[in-house]
Design an enzyme around this catalytic site. Structure first.
Site, PDB file in Angstrom:
ATOM      1  N   ARG A  60       0.791  -1.016   0.168  1.00 32.20           N
ATOM      2  CA  ARG A  60       0.049  -0.064  -0.019  1.00 32.20           C
ATOM      3  C   ARG A  60       0.707   1.160  -0.021  1.00 32.20           C
ATOM      4  NH1 ARG A  60      -4.935  -1.299   4.251  1.00 32.20           N
ATOM      5  NH2 ARG A  60      -6.051  -2.934   3.074  1.00 32.20           N
TER       6      ARG A  60
ATOM      7  N   GLU B  33      -9.028   1.304  17.469  1.00 30.59           N
ATOM      8  CA  GLU B  33      -8.141   1.994  16.758  1.00 30.59           C
ATOM      9  C   GLU B  33      -7.423   2.970  17.690  1.00 30.59           C
ATOM     10  OE1 GLU B  33      -7.576   4.587  12.589  1.00 30.59           O
ATOM     11  OE2 GLU B  33      -9.651   3.689  13.202  1.00 30.59           O
TER      12      GLU B  33
END
Length: 568
Positions: free
Chosen positions: A368, A503
């Protein structure tokens, strides 16, 4: 004594600013059939009606002045913590969920509904050999060994238990297949029925609304402002770190601006998500991701809860590790539709082209970071991802008309070239060159893996394409937690009364997050936080001594002052 932390107070936090690591490819293959839970219907839609998560379904009554557990955030991690805490508390207990946005769910509602699971029945049925150690090795490789092994092991060993919990307790439905995503060495990813995080969020909200409404309350449009700290004088624990605990929070009604203190007898769970939408904060951690880079995150993905935790001495981990998604489009806001096309179809079965040169410029299945930086720095403007009808059928959202107008269809390559202002002859030569590599089983130009039985030359009309420009997608860094989901102090001990999941935490994914592991992270540690905030709380009332109304930072409570306060 209660100690309010002023918002102006801060402590020195060290932020990591190293070069972003390689990121994984996304290749999805199918293997095996999923054996559905006997408790789950294969025909009914588990998702509630559209208005089941609107404002009027929640905020049931005024915000109480005290509760047993407060949870900040209403995504996967926060709702899992609430449901699990309720399972370990008596029916008369009170659990309060605080959500600053107008609707519950946070980033989780935009999730693709993918869950990495080791040892699932789907793997067993397909004869796939997997193990906790193998998935750990995959994640450590992707995370460039920055992952915390204790957190990895804790998360992965609970993966099948979490999956079965989503079925037996929540009634979540999954597709009849197990897939292999980029960076995973074997197929282990399960996808929800509609490839959406709502397939999990809605059953969680149903569970709370239908079964737990007597002791779980969700308040929307309510923001977290600061912690309320409490001086502990527990005769059985005279250690320095036991002197101060998180005993509550101050919250604000975002519509009226009214502040209110909420006393939390057992503690607080932080599940407020990442800071991908907080341009000011994220650009300090990584200056490459400033205002010119958008995000897939919803507007509420900001840093205020994280920063308040740092103020009271919480340890931060790898805050500069921020992931870009190379599969997003500038023609839509947020996550959008393009990723469903690119992840399943465009990247594995097509090519990425610079419209100014009409040529390829990167390995479409590279990591990525490589792809994102190639677009941002090498090209410097939006690019085009394209494939043909054969490739398009592998889209994660197979109903291609639902991806319009971001993903467009064209009768010929010449029509496609004309629309995107490319040179039709050069584009044809680019596609021909790529097709030769596919037929030869080797991409000499960029090294894309093309030796796959289901890969064919790009030749079958209609052709499909969309524009791409990377966006901030995920924050690997966050608060340092223990394997029990306790928030750790900079001095190495758990902050009493403070837990975190999802997160907002760091260390699980290291330098990079593999696909389908975020959902597991949130659900696994969310459940652990809900369970352990009950298990680790004091079974007897904590003795408190009223003192003067001082404002003290937990990180700066010296031993001499604490002993003086105790003597008083």
């Amino acid at each position: 004594m209660w100690l309010k932390i002023p918002t102006a107070t801060s402590i020195l936090a060290s932020f990591l600013t190293t070069t972003p690591p390689p990121y994984s490819t996304e290749i999805c293959t199918t293997a095996g059939t999923l054996l559905r839970s006997s408790t789950t219907s294969t025909t009914s839609d588990p998702r509630p009606s559209h208005n089941s998560n609107n404002h009027h379904s929640w905020n049931n009554g005024p915000l109480p002045s005290e509760c047993d557990v407060a949870i900040i955030g209403s995504g996967f991690a926060g709702l899992a913590a609430a449901i699990e805490a309720a399972a370990h508390l008596p029916p008369t207990s009170r659990i309060v969920i605080i959500e600053k946005m107008h609707k519950p769910g946070g980033n989780s509602v935009m999730n693709a509904g993918q869950l990495a699971v080791v040892g699932s029945r789907a793997q067993q049925l397909a004869g796939i050999h997997d193990s906790v150690e193998l998935m750990m090795a995959d994640m450590l490789k992707a995370g460039v060994d920055l992952n915390h092994p204790n957190l990895l092991h804790t998360m992965i060993e609970h993966s099948n238990e979490v999956f079965e919990w989503t079925q037996s307790v929540l009634g979540v439905q999954y597709r009849d297949r197990v897939t292999q995503m980029g960076g995973h060495s074997v197929p282990r990813t399960l996808s929800t029925l509609h490839a959406s995080g709502n397939d999990i969020i809605h059953p969680m909200l149903h569970k709370i609304h239908d079964d737990l409404s007597s002791n779980v309350q969700l308040f929307l449009d309510t923001s977290f402002e600061r912690f309320l700290l409490k001086m502990n004088f527990d005769e059985e624990d005279d250690t320095e770190e036991a002197k101060v605990r998180v005993g509550g929070i101050c919250v604000k009604d975002t519509k009226t601006g009214q502040l209110q203190d909420l006393i939390c007898h057992k503690g607080v769970v932080l599940a407020a998500g990442g800071f991908g939408a907080d341009v000011a904060f994220r650009s300090i951690q990584n200056p490459s991701f400033g205002e010119t880079v958008s995000t897939t995150n919803q507007p509420g993905a900001t840093s205020e809860v994280l920063k308040e935790a740092l103020k009271i001495g919480a340890m931060s981990v790898q805050l500069s590790r921020i992931q870009l998604g190379p599969w997003t489009s500038p023609d839509e806001h947020g996550f959008g539709k393009a990723p469903y096309f690119c992840l399943g179809a465009g990247f594995p079965y097509g090519i990425i082209v610079d419209p100014q040169t009409s040529k390829r410029f990167v390995n479409e299945l590279g990591n990525r970071y490589e792809r994102s930086m190639a677009i941002l720095q090498q090209v410097g403007h939006p690019v085009v991802c394209l494939t043909d009808s054969h490739g398009a059928q592998h889209s994660l959202k197979p109903e291609l008309e639902h991806l319009e107008p971001v993903v467009k269809s064209f009768a010929t390559l010449s029509d496609l070239a004309e629309h995107y202002k490319m040179d039709a002859d050069i584009l044809t030569n680019t596609v021909d060159s790529y097709n030769k590599g596919v037929l030869a089983g080797k991409d000499d130009e960029f090294g894309k893996p093309v030796l796959r039985e289901d890969l064919k030359p790009i030749s079958e009309p209609p052709f499909y394409a969309c524009r791409l420009w990377p966006k901030v997608h995920f924050c690997m860094g966050g608060l340092h937690i223990s394997e029990q989901a306790q928030v750790m102090h900079v001095d190495g001990y758990p902050i009493p009364g403070l837990f975190a999941a999802g997160e907002i935490t760091g260390g699980v994914h290291g330098g990079d997050r593999l696909g389908s592991c975020a959902t597991l992270d949130c659900l696994s540690f969310g459940r652990l936080a809900g369970k352990n905030i009950v298990a680790f709380s004091s079974p007897t009332p904590i003795t408190t001594t009223p003192l003067s109304a001082a404002t003290i930072n937990i990180a700066n409570v010296p031993r001499a002052e604490t002993e003086t306060a105790k003597a008083a």
